[in-house]
Scaffold this active site. Sequence first.
Site, mmCIF file in Angstrom:
data_model
loop_
_atom_site.group_PDB
_atom_site.id
_atom_site.type_symbol
_atom_site.label_atom_id
_atom_site.label_comp_id
_atom_site.label_asym_id
_atom_site.label_seq_id
_atom_site.Cartn_x
_atom_site.Cartn_y
_atom_site.Cartn_z
ATOM 1 N N LYS A 4 -18.367 17.313 -23.212
ATOM 2 C CA LYS A 4 -19.533 17.519 -22.583
ATOM 3 C C LYS A 4 -19.607 18.698 -21.465
ATOM 4 O O LYS A 4 -18.828 19.161 -20.787
ATOM 5 C CB LYS A 4 -19.768 16.223 -21.328
ATOM 6 C CG LYS A 4 -20.815 16.417 -20.456
ATOM 7 C CD LYS A 4 -21.371 15.220 -19.823
ATOM 8 C CE LYS A 4 -20.276 15.035 -18.455
ATOM 9 N NZ LYS A 4 -21.015 15.976 -17.513
ATOM 10 N N ASP A 27 -24.990 19.029 -21.012
ATOM 11 C CA ASP A 27 -25.461 18.194 -19.881
ATOM 12 C C ASP A 27 -26.131 19.009 -18.908
ATOM 13 O O ASP A 27 -25.534 19.092 -17.852
ATOM 14 C CB ASP A 27 -24.204 17.329 -19.409
ATOM 15 C CG ASP A 27 -24.812 16.444 -18.544
ATOM 16 O OD1 ASP A 27 -25.943 15.986 -18.345
ATOM 17 O OD2 ASP A 27 -23.958 15.862 -17.557
ATOM 18 N N LYS A 43 -29.469 18.622 -17.846
ATOM 19 C CA LYS A 43 -30.383 17.770 -17.436
ATOM 20 C C LYS A 43 -31.765 18.409 -16.876
ATOM 21 O O LYS A 43 -32.088 18.656 -15.811
ATOM 22 C CB LYS A 43 -29.764 17.226 -15.962
ATOM 23 C CG LYS A 43 -28.658 16.173 -15.904
ATOM 24 C CD LYS A 43 -28.255 15.542 -14.815
ATOM 25 C CE LYS A 43 -27.002 14.618 -15.044
ATOM 26 N NZ LYS A 43 -25.578 15.471 -15.294
ATOM 27 N N ASP A 64 -38.637 20.206 -16.011
ATOM 28 C CA ASP A 64 -39.396 21.446 -15.647
ATOM 29 C C ASP A 64 -40.711 21.085 -16.562
ATOM 30 O O ASP A 64 -40.980 20.015 -17.122
ATOM 31 C CB ASP A 64 -38.887 22.458 -16.077
ATOM 32 C CG ASP A 64 -39.180 23.879 -15.569
ATOM 33 O OD1 ASP A 64 -40.093 24.050 -15.205
ATOM 34 O OD2 ASP A 64 -38.230 24.816 -15.107
ATOM 35 N N THR A 105 -26.898 8.239 -10.231
ATOM 36 C CA THR A 105 -26.312 7.306 -9.583
ATOM 37 C C THR A 105 -25.803 7.670 -8.112
ATOM 38 O O THR A 105 -25.237 6.679 -7.420
ATOM 39 C CB THR A 105 -25.006 6.981 -10.301
ATOM 40 O OG1 THR A 105 -24.323 8.174 -10.592
ATOM 41 C CG2 THR A 105 -25.414 6.021 -11.488
ATOM 42 N N ARG A 153 -11.822 12.768 -15.426
ATOM 43 C CA ARG A 153 -10.560 12.809 -14.972
ATOM 44 C C ARG A 153 -9.456 11.839 -15.664
ATOM 45 O O ARG A 153 -8.199 12.406 -15.545
ATOM 46 C CB ARG A 153 -10.781 12.596 -13.484
ATOM 47 C CG ARG A 153 -11.158 13.943 -12.575
ATOM 48 C CD ARG A 153 -11.755 13.548 -11.371
ATOM 49 N NE ARG A 153 -12.791 12.780 -11.351
ATOM 50 C CZ ARG A 153 -13.832 12.549 -10.283
ATOM 51 N NH1 ARG A 153 -13.358 12.564 -9.146
ATOM 52 N NH2 ARG A 153 -14.923 11.610 -10.728
HETATM 53 O O1 C5P Z 1 -13.907 12.506 -13.897
HETATM 54 P P1 C5P Z 1 -15.090 11.392 -14.227
HETATM 55 O O2 C5P Z 1 -14.696 10.465 -15.463
HETATM 56 O O3 C5P Z 1 -15.610 10.630 -13.054
HETATM 57 O O4 C5P Z 1 -16.336 12.306 -14.826
HETATM 58 C C1 C5P Z 1 -17.485 11.681 -15.116
HETATM 59 C C2 C5P Z 1 -18.480 12.774 -15.706
HETATM 60 O O5 C5P Z 1 -19.783 12.159 -15.881
HETATM 61 C C3 C5P Z 1 -18.724 13.679 -14.664
HETATM 62 O O6 C5P Z 1 -18.997 15.012 -15.536
HETATM 63 C C4 C5P Z 1 -19.885 13.539 -14.158
HETATM 64 O O7 C5P Z 1 -20.780 14.763 -13.477
HETATM 65 C C5 C5P Z 1 -20.773 12.904 -14.995
HETATM 66 N N1 C5P Z 1 -21.468 11.675 -14.573
HETATM 67 C C6 C5P Z 1 -21.144 10.714 -13.635
HETATM 68 N N2 C5P Z 1 -22.218 9.783 -13.238
HETATM 69 C C7 C5P Z 1 -23.515 9.899 -13.655
HETATM 70 C C8 C5P Z 1 -23.793 11.011 -14.437
HETATM 71 C C9 C5P Z 1 -22.829 11.849 -14.834
HETATM 72 O O8 C5P Z 1 -19.998 10.565 -13.329
HETATM 73 N N3 C5P Z 1 -24.270 9.110 -13.329
#
Ligand code: C5P
Length: 239
Positions: A39, A66, A68, A71, A125, A216
């Site tokens: 992503k 991603d 998003k 527009d 979220t 992460r």
């Molecule tokens: O590090 P982590 O596993 O939390 O990363 C989750 C990824 O998913 C990040 O790129 C974050 O921006 C994305 N994301 C999220 N929650 C959302 C939409 C996207 O954590 N509602």
Amino acid sequence: MIGRPQDSRQRIIVALDVADEAGLLRLVDVLHGRVGMFKIGKELFTSLGPRAISLVRDRGGEVFLDLKYHDIPNTVAGAVRSAARLGVSMLSVHASGGSGMLRAAVDAALEGASAPAIIAVTLLTSLGPADVDDLGFTGQPRDVVLRLAALGLSAGVDGLVTSPREVEPLRRKHGQDPLLVTPGVRLAGGAADDQARVATPKKAVRDGADYLVIGRPITRDPDPAAAADRIALELSEDY
Ligand code: C5P
């Protein structure tokens, strides 16, 4: 068009939340072939541009772009065409852009030889009940999510980004067709970081998620390849 993942590795989308080429290569060089997709979000794309996509694609990796998009329909259609030319497999749009914008995105994706899947983000979220009120949306965040999901799907999007909490109700309401892409995935006993609503990979898939966006737990692990393999193994026990 990307379809449903064929095995547990393919379910994993690694979030390349890094700002430069060295960070990207450190991950992609060890993870390509071990996970389904990478992503690329606003941070990496703003710093590296389309090169971020070609660096992944040159190593055989698939890309979920991603950005998003939100527009007017004509502008989003143009952005989707450009993304399709860059060879991305999946890209995101905001469902709140409205049905005209969503249909324009879907139609633009279908113009080229290899249509990227259009995935709609419902409600971020990070927004709580007070934000939803301020924005003028009626109901609880969950009602807004379900309404925007229905809007997106009736406009023809291929799938939705959804928190682990909404996977099960969305599957119940919309059946097996939509691709459900779920962030907020954490291994049992692992750090939640700043994620408030988490589920283990297995629970998210059992509830009906197709793809898991994982950052992460893989990218901050001292051995990202081993972390990805552990998650794929945990998921494969469900097959
Ligand atoms: O590090 P982590 O596993 O939390 O990363 C989750 C990824 O998913 C990040 O790129 C974050 O921006 C994305 N994301 C999220 N929650 C959302 C939409 C996207 O954590 N509602």
